[in-house]
Write an enzyme that holds these catalytic residues in place. Structure first.
Site, PDB file in Angstrom:
ATOM      1  N   ASN A  65      49.221  28.982   2.987  1.00 18.88           N
ATOM      2  CA  ASN A  65      49.755  28.698   4.315  1.00 18.88           C
ATOM      3  C   ASN A  65      48.636  28.199   5.223  1.00 18.88           C
ATOM      4  O   ASN A  65      47.483  28.583   5.096  1.00 18.88           O
ATOM      5  CB  ASN A  65      50.481  29.912   4.914  1.00 18.88           C
ATOM      6  CG  ASN A  65      49.638  31.160   5.060  1.00 18.88           C
ATOM      7  OD1 ASN A  65      48.872  31.527   4.170  1.00 18.88           O
ATOM      8  ND2 ASN A  65      49.775  31.831   6.196  1.00 18.88           N
ATOM      9  N   GLU A  67      48.068  27.571   9.277  1.00 22.12           N
ATOM     10  CA  GLU A  67      48.575  27.735  10.635  1.00 22.12           C
ATOM     11  C   GLU A  67      47.951  26.731  11.585  1.00 22.12           C
ATOM     12  O   GLU A  67      46.979  26.045  11.238  1.00 22.12           O
ATOM     13  CB  GLU A  67      48.281  29.155  11.144  1.00 22.12           C
ATOM     14  CG  GLU A  67      49.059  30.216  10.428  1.00 22.12           C
ATOM     15  CD  GLU A  67      48.791  31.609  10.952  1.00 22.12           C
ATOM     16  OE1 GLU A  67      49.527  32.515  10.557  1.00 22.12           O
ATOM     17  OE2 GLU A  67      47.842  31.817  11.747  1.00 22.12           O
ATOM     18  N   CYS A  76      54.000  26.460   5.398  1.00 20.03           N
ATOM     19  CA  CYS A  76      54.016  27.557   4.441  1.00 20.03           C
ATOM     20  C   CYS A  76      53.379  27.160   3.114  1.00 20.03           C
ATOM     21  O   CYS A  76      53.372  25.988   2.735  1.00 20.03           O
ATOM     22  CB  CYS A  76      55.457  27.997   4.183  1.00 20.03           C
ATOM     23  SG  CYS A  76      56.300  28.623   5.652  1.00 20.03           S
ATOM     24  N   GLU A  78      54.326  27.604   0.036  1.00 23.34           N
ATOM     25  CA  GLU A  78      55.230  27.018  -0.951  1.00 23.34           C
ATOM     26  C   GLU A  78      55.406  25.516  -0.710  1.00 23.34           C
ATOM     27  O   GLU A  78      55.410  24.727  -1.658  1.00 23.34           O
ATOM     28  CB  GLU A  78      56.610  27.707  -0.898  1.00 23.34           C
ATOM     29  CG  GLU A  78      56.573  29.190  -1.208  1.00 23.34           C
ATOM     30  CD  GLU A  78      56.336  30.090   0.002  1.00 23.34           C
ATOM     31  OE1 GLU A  78      56.685  31.273  -0.089  1.00 23.34           O
ATOM     32  OE2 GLU A  78      55.799  29.628   1.034  1.00 23.34           O
ATOM     33  N   CYS A 111      60.267  32.243   2.770  1.00 19.97           N
ATOM     34  CA  CYS A 111      61.111  32.239   3.963  1.00 19.97           C
ATOM     35  C   CYS A 111      62.339  31.341   3.730  1.00 19.97           C
ATOM     36  O   CYS A 111      62.409  30.600   2.750  1.00 19.97           O
ATOM     37  CB  CYS A 111      60.312  31.771   5.177  1.00 19.97           C
ATOM     38  SG  CYS A 111      59.937  29.994   5.191  1.00 19.97           S
ATOM     39  N   CYS A 114      61.525  27.656   3.277  1.00 17.67           N
ATOM     40  CA  CYS A 114      60.913  27.374   1.971  1.00 17.67           C
ATOM     41  C   CYS A 114      61.920  27.505   0.836  1.00 17.67           C
ATOM     42  O   CYS A 114      61.859  26.765  -0.141  1.00 17.67           O
ATOM     43  CB  CYS A 114      59.720  28.291   1.733  1.00 17.67           C
ATOM     44  SG  CYS A 114      58.282  27.785   2.700  1.00 17.67           S
TER      45      CYS A 114
END
Length: 173
Positions: A65, A67, A76, A78, A111, A114
């Site tokens: 990930n 940010e 993210c 993934e 999430c 994702c």
């Protein structure tokens, strides 16, 4: 769950492949850029061998990930991994398994965003191994994580949609 306790036949991967996938997603977690949330996530994709490859080495792509100070702009793990695989020429059906690792005690699934993103590239029976902070994991298939999903197989071909729209247009015969 230890690898030895899992029947991997149902997922079409070997213990060696799962071990490598697990190591790579845990390694990717260490590379996460998350100065704001401190919530590290690593992902790894076990890919099918390329038709043009003569190598017997496992092909695993990783992502972490990333940010941003503008929170919604982060990406993210993934999606980073899948984007990398796509750039390398992989497409729907080329991902055999997914590993995801976080720093929490429980098991954290991808999430919602994702899950939908993965659905574009994974078959419904593709296993997703979710690792906790200690490296233990729980496994679910794409279909289990996103039941009644909307994927590319649900859409009719674009030509069919255009033809249907044209036939309903005013003045069409």
């Amino acid at each position: 769950m230890p690898v030895e306790e899992l029947s991997l036949d149902q997922y079409g991967i070997t213990a060696q492949e799962l071990t490598a996938l697990s190591e790579k997603c845990l390694e990717a977690r260490e590379r996460a850029y998350c100065p704001y949330s401190q919530f590290r996530v690593g992902a790894a994709l076990l890919l099918r061998p390329r038709a043009d490859s003569t190598s017997s080495a496992l092909n695993i792509v990783i992502g972490a990930n990333v940010e941003n100070a503008s929170y919604p702009v982060g990406t993210c793990a993934e999606r980073v991994a899948v984007g990398t695989a796509v750039v390398q020429g992989y497409k729907h059906g080329d991902i055999r398994a997914v590993g995801v690792a976080t720093d929490i005690e429980g098991y954290c699934s991808p999430c919602g965003m994702c899950r939908q993103f993965l659905r574009e590239f994974l078959d419904l029976d593709t296993p997703i191994f979710m690792h906790n902070k200690d490296g233990n994991f729980q496994v679910k298939t794409m279909g289990e994580l996103l039941p009644m999903s909307f994927g590319p197989d649900v859409l009719p071909p674009p030509e069919e949609l255009l033809a249907s729209r044209a036939s309903k247009a005013p003045g069409s015969a």
